[in-house]
Scaffold this motif. Structure first.
Motif, PDB file in Angstrom:
ATOM      1  N   VAL A 193      -5.692   5.379   1.866  1.00 46.72           N
ATOM      2  CA  VAL A 193      -4.807   4.681   1.437  1.00 46.72           C
ATOM      3  C   VAL A 193      -4.914   4.393   0.181  1.00 46.72           C
ATOM      4  O   VAL A 193      -6.136   4.369  -0.427  1.00 46.72           O
ATOM      5  N   ALA A 202      -3.524  -0.250  -3.029  1.00 44.42           N
ATOM      6  CA  ALA A 202      -3.434  -1.222  -2.043  1.00 44.42           C
ATOM      7  C   ALA A 202      -3.483  -2.462  -2.920  1.00 44.42           C
ATOM      8  O   ALA A 202      -4.145  -2.485  -3.868  1.00 44.42           O
ATOM      9  N   TRP A 207       0.905  -1.164   0.024  1.00 43.33           N
ATOM     10  CA  TRP A 207      -0.077   0.144  -0.100  1.00 43.33           C
ATOM     11  C   TRP A 207       0.803   1.026   0.006  1.00 43.33           C
ATOM     12  O   TRP A 207       1.964   1.217   0.143  1.00 43.33           O
TER      13      TRP A 207
END
Length: 191
Positions: A124, A127, A29
């Motif tokens: 994030v 990922a 990530w």
């Protein structure tokens, strides 16, 4: 040639690599710009039986329990920053060392102390989860998560599962707003 999966897709690893005995599951990530507060994501694995529940609490592998008692699943260590290229955390799976009752291995990633730090998977990016043959380091399958998960603090990225004599991989992408505790509870871990 690795198989790129969409959410819900699956692939037979055994057909991809005949004689497959062990894989590395790499999770990675990158972080979007945040408030500057430290961001720590943690990978974990749960070895499940045919009912979808954890075999024993020792079959919950994470930064405080790096290995199952049988050695079938082993976490290589906690990456507290997510910096650098490639896999941020790796979990090794040895199919031959797994107990006969093992039907699935679910792989999750959670944000450490997410509530206190006001962090979620919406912060994030890039990922992914990938499965690599330990014998020759060839990538067998990959799932790039693309959902915007602005309320989730943990996610089940994917799972290995047994289908007769075959081992398969499924792209899951299931988010949880209740963090790692919510995932662990759903799979029957005693916290």
């Amino acid at each position: 040639m690795p198989i790129s999966l969409s959410k819900g897709g699956n692939v037979s690893l055994t057909k991809q690599a005949p004689g497959l005995t062990a894989v590395n599951v790499g999770l990675g990530w990158d972080l979007r710009t945040t408030t500057g507060t430290e961001f720590d994501l943690d990978a974990s694995a749960m070895v499940l039986d045919s009912t979808g529940k954890i075999i024993t609490d020792q079959h919950f592998v994470f930064f405080n329990n790096l290995r199952t008692p049988d050695g079938g699943v082993e976490h290589t260590g906690d990456n507290k920053t997510g910096e650098g290229e490639g896999d941020d955390e790796v979990i090794k799976v040895n199919f031959g060392a797994m107990p006969d009752t093992a039907e699935r291995v679910a792989f999750a990633v959670s944000i450490y102390d997410a509530e206190t730090r006001s962090q979620n998977f919406g912060q994030v990016r890039n990922a992914y989860i990938r499965v690599v043959n330990q014998t020759d380091n060839s990538e067998l399958a990959r799932y790039d998560l693309s959902e915007d998960a602005a309320t989730e603090t943990a996610m089940v990225f994917g799972e290995l599962y047994r289908n007769g004599a075959e081992w398969k991989f499924k792209a899951v992408g299931q988010g949880y707003a209740s963090g790692l505790a919510g995932i662990a509870t759903d799979f029957g871990v005693n916290l």
